[in-house]
Structure formats: structure tokens, C-alpha cells
Enzyme design. Structure first.
Site, PDB file in Angstrom:
ATOM      1  N   CYS A  89       0.790  -1.240   0.000  1.00 16.55           N
ATOM      2  CA  CYS A  89       0.000   0.000   0.000  1.00 16.55           C
ATOM      3  C   CYS A  89       0.818   1.285   0.000  1.00 16.55           C
ATOM      4  O   CYS A  89       0.704   2.086  -0.917  1.00 16.55           O
ATOM      5  CB  CYS A  89      -0.947  -0.003   1.193  1.00 16.55           C
ATOM      6  SG  CYS A  89      -1.987  -1.455   1.209  1.00 16.55           S
TER       7      CYS A  89
HETATM    8  C1  UGA Z   1      -1.324   0.295   5.633  1.00 17.26           C
HETATM    9  C2  UGA Z   1      -2.130   1.240   6.530  1.00 17.26           C
HETATM   10  O1  UGA Z   1      -1.579   1.246   7.855  1.00 17.26           O
HETATM   11  C3  UGA Z   1      -3.596   0.816   6.585  1.00 17.26           C
HETATM   12  O2  UGA Z   1      -4.348   1.766   7.337  1.00 17.26           O
HETATM   13  C4  UGA Z   1      -4.137   0.773   5.154  1.00 17.26           C
HETATM   14  O3  UGA Z   1      -5.492   0.320   5.121  1.00 17.26           O
HETATM   15  C5  UGA Z   1      -3.306  -0.176   4.325  1.00 17.26           C
HETATM   16  O4  UGA Z   1      -1.935   0.259   4.336  1.00 17.26           O
HETATM   17  C6  UGA Z   1      -3.860  -0.150   2.922  1.00 17.26           C
HETATM   18  O5  UGA Z   1      -3.737   0.872   2.253  1.00 17.26           O
HETATM   19  O6  UGA Z   1      -4.531  -1.115   2.527  1.00 17.26           O
HETATM   20  P1  UGA Z   1      -0.246  -2.135   5.919  1.00 17.26           P
HETATM   21  O7  UGA Z   1       0.291  -1.946   4.532  1.00 17.26           O
HETATM   22  O8  UGA Z   1      -0.888  -3.411   6.292  1.00 17.26           O
HETATM   23  O9  UGA Z   1      -1.338  -0.992   6.238  1.00 17.26           O
HETATM   24  O10 UGA Z   1       0.996  -1.933   6.874  1.00 17.26           O
HETATM   25  P2  UGA Z   1       1.428  -0.968   8.080  1.00 17.26           P
HETATM   26  O11 UGA Z   1       1.159  -1.636   9.365  1.00 17.26           O
HETATM   27  O12 UGA Z   1       0.872   0.380   7.891  1.00 17.26           O
HETATM   28  O13 UGA Z   1       3.015  -0.927   7.851  1.00 17.26           O
HETATM   29  C7  UGA Z   1       3.561  -0.472   6.615  1.00 17.26           C
HETATM   30  C8  UGA Z   1       5.064  -0.475   6.646  1.00 17.26           C
HETATM   31  O14 UGA Z   1       5.546   0.576   7.480  1.00 17.26           O
HETATM   32  C9  UGA Z   1       5.718  -1.749   7.192  1.00 17.26           C
HETATM   33  O15 UGA Z   1       6.808  -2.087   6.361  1.00 17.26           O
HETATM   34  C10 UGA Z   1       6.190  -1.367   8.566  1.00 17.26           C
HETATM   35  O16 UGA Z   1       7.327  -2.093   8.958  1.00 17.26           O
HETATM   36  C11 UGA Z   1       6.541   0.095   8.362  1.00 17.26           C
HETATM   37  N1  UGA Z   1       6.462   0.904   9.606  1.00 17.26           N
HETATM   38  C12 UGA Z   1       5.283   1.053  10.265  1.00 17.26           C
HETATM   39  C13 UGA Z   1       7.604   1.564  10.065  1.00 17.26           C
HETATM   40  O17 UGA Z   1       8.694   1.461   9.466  1.00 17.26           O
HETATM   41  N2  UGA Z   1       7.517   2.318  11.186  1.00 17.26           N
HETATM   42  C14 UGA Z   1       6.363   2.488  11.864  1.00 17.26           C
HETATM   43  O18 UGA Z   1       6.356   3.226  12.877  1.00 17.26           O
HETATM   44  C15 UGA Z   1       5.212   1.828  11.396  1.00 17.26           C
END
Ligand code: UGA
Length: 423
Positions: free
Chosen positions: A263
Site C-alpha cells: 500500500c
Molecule cells: C497500511 C495502513 O496502515 C492501513 O491503514 C491501510 O489500510 C493499508 O496500508 C492499505 O492501504 O490497505 P499495511 O500496509 O498493512 O497498512 O501496513 P502498516 O502496518 O501500515 O506498515 C507499513 C510499513 O511501514 C511496514 O513495512 C512497517 O514495517 C513500516 N512501519 C510502520 C515503520 O517502518 N515504522 C512504523 O512506525 C510503522
């Protein structure tokens, strides 16, 4: 309510299972027969806590999966949940959206009852009105006002999607006719969350802006982390202090190897493309992507500065999924890191609790192990790429390395003698 959902991908399957748990009669349409067959037997095509339990509970009761669009006839609402992948230029590819819209119009042709088509896929502003509605209406063949349109973006996180569905921060409904809005809102009866209503285009933009903002928080934390590292300051201490400001919030401030997944990278790129196509220069969004791309290479630069030339070196890579609790490797930060290791002639020793198989499709030539301990045995160095909580338990396993060089791309280890990418 009797509803249909098009596409049994991540969003569609979770949405279908959760709407059936809310008591609706759900018809899930998936054109891939093999995938549909597996789901029909209660097997989810990806790992998602709680999903298979819901499938097993509702299949043969109020959840049905089919390969035929004709099954949507008789339902009151159809959700479009097909993919919107990136085109080579970064824009959102709407080919699946167009064909789903056309097939829906076609399937509804003989219908005489009102029907609402709801776009749940992430689409650029204007898509519901100017792409979906015309394609549905052209195939439907009549302009009698029976079909209405709404846009209802999803905010589910992989690995927590079922939980997120039942406990959302908000439900966004974009609409042009009141009846469409009322119908979509009624579907969520029983869920305690504010409903935000807006125009179709604003709802589409809320999704892009939300993902872009979250991605920006991560890149911002990474940039602060890179500066902090030079100054000998712990960025996690800093962000704990920053995040307690209620205007900022503590979430998504974890610095590290950057964001991956299906995403954030895709949606930020699509927003950049959209902005440029209308004559805007999206400076912040471009920086968000630049910082993110750069973080992966910091892992490699740091590794080279610790063990020198990587050619022939054994490098353990712990964590392949784009984050914990999933087997999804799409746009995982482990991909550019492994690529750079392979290019430099390193021998990669990879381990992930769930994602070895998925990564083997991208890198069939590297070595995969069934445990962190095996991957670490004899390694010259170790890179941690995913925030799997179980990595926090690793301690003696690191003693099996040839030399104890451990670089974390995620702040997760509790063992001694390790170094963070930006802490
Ligand atoms: C993300 C959004 O959080 C959801 O709200 C949204 O619905 C979804 O995309 C989508 O568009 O369908 P997701 O892709 O499942 O969800 O993953 P996240 O939990 O947001 O993490 C994304 C990335 O960011 C991961 O690689 C994670 O490791 C990284 N991350 C997250 C960080 O590097 N630091 C953080 O503080 C949080």
C-alpha cells in the site's frame, strides 16, 4: 442485507468474512477458480489472524464464494475490491476496476431493483464518478436511476485486518445520492465508530492522504533517526517524547529500514503521479519516497563499513516479510537489501517465520533456513529486516555466528552487542 463483493484479495476476502460476521448474506465473486476453490474449503490464500475461523464459521451459512458475476443479481450492494497495482510510471493501473465495473453492469442488466455499487479499492480521486459509473451504466444499458454509487475506502492493516474491521477509527462514505450513503452506513450497524460522509472524490482522496501521511511520519522519523545516530542520540527516546504530543500521536514513529507492503509505496507513488499530471510539484511526497529508498541502502553501507568487501561473506537476513505477523513480501525492505547483497557477491542466509516461501519466488537462488539459529550459524554478519516479536527472544543463537556483527533495521532485538540502522 444481501451484498456482493468483487475480488477475494486481501481487502475483499477480509471484508466478505467480516460482513458475514455482522449478519449479512455475502456473495464473494473471485474469477480465479483455483483461489475460489481453496477459499470455499475454508483455506485463506494468505496469513491473517482470525480470518480462517470466520470463513469456517460462515461458509455454507451466509457466505458464498463463486466465480460467476451473475450471482450478484438480487443483492442490494456490490463492493469493488479488486487490485489497483502500480503502472510502470507509478500511476494506479485501473484495468481491473474497469473490467469489474463492466461485469457488474452486465450482471445487473435484467434487474429491476435499486442497487448500489461501492468502490472499496484504493483509486485516484474521480475514478468512481468518471471510470466506474460510466462503465457500469454502459454495460447495464439503462439510465433509470436504479443504480447509485458510493466510495468506502478501507483502512485495514495486514496482520490486524479482522480486528481493524470491527474496531475502526472511522468509517468513510463518499456518495452522490443519499440512498447510497444510507445503505452503506446501514451495513456497518453494530460497529462503534464515527461515520464520515463526503463527496465521492473526497473519500477517494482521504484514503491516499491517510496513507501518504502515515508514510511521511515514518520517513520523518527515519530522517530524525539518521541525524540522531550521528549525534549519538537514541531516536526511540526522542520519538517517545515527541509522540506524547496529542497533535502528533505515538504511532508510526518507529524509525528503521523504512516502509514496505502493498500500500504505502504504491499509494504515495500514485499520488505523486497524479499531482504531477495536474501540474503540481509534490515535494514532500517525493522526499517521503526518497528517504524510504535510501534507508535500505544504509543497511548495506553500514554493513560494508563493519565487515568490508561483501564478496563471499555469509550474511544472515532475519525477516523477509514487509512487517511482522504476515507472509506478505510485497515491496518488503528486505528485497532491495537482498538484491544489493547478491550484487556484491555475498552469500545470503535467509529466515522468516512465515515468508520464506514467498521470498523464494523472488530470490530462488539464496539460502533459506527453518530457524534463525540455522541462518545465523557460521554467518559473518546479520541484518534484521522485519519487526517479528520472536526475534526479541534471540540471544545464544547469535553465538553461532563467525563474527558478531548484528545490524538491526527494526528496533526489536534485546540481545547485547548489536547496532541499529539509525540508533
Ligand atoms: C497500511 C495502513 O496502515 C492501513 O491503514 C491501510 O489500510 C493499508 O496500508 C492499505 O492501504 O490497505 P499495511 O500496509 O498493512 O497498512 O501496513 P502498516 O502496518 O501500515 O506498515 C507499513 C510499513 O511501514 C511496514 O513495512 C512497517 O514495517 C513500516 N512501519 C510502520 C515503520 O517502518 N515504522 C512504523 O512506525 C510503522
Amino acid at each position: 442485507m444481501r451484498i456482493s463483493i468483487i475480488g477475494a484479495g486481501y481487502v475483499g476476502l477480509v471484508t466478505a468474512a467480516c460482513f458475514s460476521e455482522l449478519g449479512h448474506e455475502v456473495h464473494l465473486v473471485e474469477i480465479d477458480r483455483e483461489k475460489a476453490g481453496a477459499i470455499d474449503r475454508g483455506i485463506a490464500p494468505f496469513h491473517e489472524p482470525g480470518l480462517e475461523a470466520l470463513l469456517k464459521k460462515h461458509l455454507l451459512r451466509n457466505l458464498e464464494i463463486t466465480c460467476e458475476y451473475q450471482e450478484i443479481a438480487g443483492s442490494e450492494c456490490t463492493f469493488i475490491c479488486v487490485g489497483t497495482p502500480s503502472s510502470p510510471d507509478g500511476s494506479a493501473d485501473l484495468c481491473f476496476i474497469r473490467s469489474a465495473a463492466h461485469s457488474i453492469g452486465d450482471a445487473l442488466k435484467g434487474e429491476g431493483d435499486p442497487h448500489t455499487v461501492v468502490v472499496k479499492s484504493t483509486v485516484p480521486p474521480g475514478t468512481t464518478r468518471t471510470v466506474v459509473a460510466p462503465a457500469v451504466m454502459e454495460a447495464f444499458g439503462r439510465q433509470d436511476g436504479l443504480i447509485t454509487f458510493a466510495m468506502n475506502p478501507e483502512f485495514l492493516r495486514e496482520g490486524r485486518a479482522v480486528e481493524d474491521f470491527f474496531h475502526p477509527d472511522r468509517i468513510v462514505i463518499g456518495y452522490s445520492e443519499d440512498i447510497a450513503c444510507r445503505k452503506v452506513a446501514a451495513l456497518y450497524d453494530g460497529i462503534d465508530a464515527p461515520i464520515v460522509t463526503s463527496g465521492l472524490e473526497a473519500a477517494e482522496m482521504i484514503k491516499y492522504a491517510s496513507n501518504a501521511f502515515l508514510a511521511a511520519k515514518i520517513s520523518f522519523s527515519n530522517e530524525i533517526g539518521n541525524i540522531c545516530k550521528r549525534l549519538g542520540i537514541d531516536v526511540y527516546e526522542v520519538m517517545r517524547g515527541v509522540g506524547l504530543d496529542t497533535r502528533i500521536s505515538p504511532q508510526f514513529l518507529n524509525a528503521g529500514a523504512g516502509f514496505g507492503g502493498s500500500c504505502f509505496p504504491k499509494d504515495v507513488s500514485a499520488l505523486i503521479h497524479l499531482a504531477e499530471s495536474i501540474g503540481e510539484e509534490p515535494r514532500i511526497l517525493k522526499s517521503v519516497m526518497e528517504v524510504n529508498e535510501h534507508q535500505a541502502f544504509r543497511m548495506i553501507t553500514m554493513l560494508e563499513s563493519r565487515i568490508g568487501d561483501l564478496c563471499g561473506k555469509q550474511v544472515a537476513v532475519l525477516g523477509l516479510a514487509f512487517k511482522d505477523n504476515t507472509d506478505d513480501v510485497r515491496d518488503s525492505r528486505a528485497i532491495p537489501v537482498i538484491s544489493a547483497l547478491v550484487d556484491r557477491g555475498a552469500v545470503v542466509r535467509a529466515f522468516d517465520p512465515l515468508a520464506n516461501t514467498a521470498m523464494a519466488r523472488i530470490f530462488p537462488g539464496i539460502n533459506y533456513y527453518g530457524s534463525a539459529e540455522e541462518a545465523l550459524t557460521g554467518a559473518d554478519a546479520c541484518l534484521v529486516m522485519t519487526e517479528w516479536p520472536e526475534f526479541a527472544q534471540l540471544e545464544d543463537e547469535f553465538d553461532r555466528m563467525k563474527s558478531r556483527v548484528i545490524i538491526e533495521g527494526r528496533r526489536i532485538l534485546t540481545c547485547k552487542e548489536k547496532e541499529g540502522i539509525c540508533w
